[in-house]
Design an enzyme around this catalytic site. Structure first.
Site, short mmCIF file in Angstrom:
data_model
loop_
_atom_site.label_atom_id
_atom_site.label_comp_id
_atom_site.label_asym_id
_atom_site.label_seq_id
_atom_site.Cartn_x
_atom_site.Cartn_y
_atom_site.Cartn_z
N SER A 181 47.93 -50.23 40.41
CA SER A 181 48.02 -51.20 41.49
C SER A 181 46.77 -52.04 41.62
CB SER A 181 48.27 -50.48 42.81
OG SER A 181 47.15 -49.67 43.07
N GLU A 237 36.51 -45.01 29.16
CA GLU A 237 37.61 -45.99 29.28
C GLU A 237 37.53 -47.02 28.15
OE1 GLU A 237 39.30 -46.61 32.82
OE2 GLU A 237 40.50 -48.29 32.09
N ASP A 254 34.43 -50.48 38.72
CA ASP A 254 35.31 -49.48 39.34
C ASP A 254 34.64 -48.11 39.37
OD1 ASP A 254 36.94 -51.64 39.22
OD2 ASP A 254 38.24 -50.84 37.64
C1 GLA Z 1 39.29 -54.11 36.37
C2 GLA Z 1 38.11 -53.59 35.56
C3 GLA Z 1 36.78 -53.94 36.23
C4 GLA Z 1 36.72 -55.43 36.59
C5 GLA Z 1 37.99 -55.89 37.31
C6 GLA Z 1 38.03 -57.37 37.52
O1 GLA Z 1 39.38 -53.44 37.58
O2 GLA Z 1 38.20 -52.20 35.39
O3 GLA Z 1 35.71 -53.56 35.41
O4 GLA Z 1 36.47 -56.20 35.47
O5 GLA Z 1 39.16 -55.51 36.60
O6 GLA Z 1 37.04 -57.77 38.40
#
Ligand code: GLA
Length: 390
Positions: free
Chosen positions: A125, A165, A177
């Site tokens: 999401s 990741e 993140d």
């Molecule tokens: C995903 C990636 C992050 C970031 C966002 C966009 O969530 O995991 O590292 O690049 O997209 O801001």
């Protein structure tokens, strides 16, 4: 939650008295999108929703993974000595990737374990259910194997989970993140400069407003999205800009500098991608300044501009997210609204006056269902802390 997890653990693996319980949050990014792999700023916060785990160390090398969110897949088995690059294990690739990375980095994982995960973040999401399970796994492994908090501090945890990741899952994500989750602080967002990982906590004082997340229910997996493509478009633009400026990332350019040199990019599409990265970085800096001055209105305006730029220049929104955001802009009591996360589906984040939240959810929900054909889900969220033992 603990009792429920214990019951499920015992149902799946049998009765035990040595189960330990852990939690790691999900995150929402308030502003600063697709800037984290461009050396720019981001402004995410951890949420009180996230992923829980019940874990028990084993005597042998066996690993058993079970997720209540994917119960139909049953127990996924692996073992410490077979982690290598085996990637066929669906959601369990996330914890496996983290374990492999920890072991490769020299952390001593001396035996296997049994684990039950349970998440209350909607999957795929854009609220980082994957980074949540990654950081949670690194966190509980460090606890059950007693790594010193010096050797695996929370910033190192974030970096290693990002590495997992990138290298194991194959998504070339930035650090946002994993950092937001590992370093979460209750009632604060994190103003992170991804250029050098310097950061500052900013209190989220929204006065009489709430953070409302709308989930479009348009599923996407980052692996099959255009995420990696956007990243290489930015890299290609940067390569051109480097021929006329001594820079290592797009985040180093001010808007004026970018406008002066942008023609060197030549390619119209790549120029728009770079423009978003540069402008969004500056918007994020301005937004945090506005929040510090308690100017929520300006913060909301910058959120709206962020969405426009993601829609028109970066092209990562789509009809579902645009419908949610553009409908939100027309509702009373909305201070700002934008897509959040990678885009291409996933969620939007809106700041809405408390007494308008109910009507907001109702109206945006009606318009969305009418236009898209299925429902959106809404969550009024709270800003929470980082990983913890329960
Ligand atoms: C995903 C990636 C992050 C970031 C966002 C966009 O969530 O995991 O590292 O690049 O997209 O801001």
């Amino acid at each position: 939650m603990k009792q429920m997890l214990q019951k499920e653990f015992e149902r799946v693996y049998g009765v035990s008295e040595e189960i330990q319980f852990f939690f790691a949050p999900g995150r929402v990014n308030l502003i600063g999108e697709h800037t984290d792999y461009n050396g720019g700023h981001v402004f995410p916060c951890a949420l009180t929703i996230g992923t829980y785990a019940a874990v028990k160390r084993r005597e042998d090398q066996k690993l058993r993974f079970y997720s209540m969110n994917f119960s139909q897949l049953g127990i996924i088995e692996s073992s410490i000595d077979k982690l290598l690059n085996i990637k066929e294990d669906d959601w369990a690739n996330y914890p496996k990737g983290v374990l492999k990375t920890l072991i490769d980095e020299g952390f001593s994982v001396t035996s296997g374990f049994d684990v039950v995960y349970c998440g209350n973040i909607p999957n795929s999401s854009g609220l980082s259910s994957s980074a949540s399970i990654e950081v949670l796994t690194a966190y509980f492994v460090s606890k059950i194997f007693d790594f010193s908090s010096k050797s695996l501090d929370m910033i190192t945890t974030a970096k290693l989970c990002q590495k997992a990741e990138n290298e194991f899952i194959g998504v070339n994500c930035g650090i946002m993140d994993q950092f937001a989750i590992a370093m979460g602080k209750k009632d604060h967002a994190i103003f992170l400069d991804t250029f050098d990982l310097s950061y500052e906590y900013a209190p989220i004082r929204l006065n009489d407003a709430k953070i409302v997340i709308a989930c479009s229910n348009k599923k996407r997996g980052l692996g099959d999205s255009k995420y990696n493509e956007r990243r290489s478009e930015c890299e290609a633009a940067l390569k051109k800009l480097k021929t006329v400026r001594n820079i290592t990332s797009l985040g180093e350019l001010t808007i004026e500098e970018f406008e002066t040199v942008k023609d060197v990019i030549q390619d119209e599409v790549k120029c728009r991608r770079a423009k978003h990265a540069v402008y969004e970085n500056q918007r994020t800096i301005q937004a945090v300044e506005a929040l510090k001055k308690n100017d929520i209105k300006q913060f909301g305006k910058l959120m709206n501009e962020s969405h426009q730029s993601l829609r028109d220049d970066y092209e990562v929104t789509g009809i579902e997210l645009d419908t949610l955001v553009e409908t939100a802009w027309n509702q009373s009591g909305v201070i700002g609204s934008r897509m959040t996360g990678a885009g291409f589906g996933g969620c939007t984040v809106s700041i809405v006056k408390s007494d308008c939240v109910e009507e907001f959810i109702k109206q945006v929900g009606i318009v969305y269902k009418e236009k898209i054909g299925y429902e959106a889900n809404f969550y009024v969220v709270e800003v929470g802390g980082g990983p913890c033992n329960l």
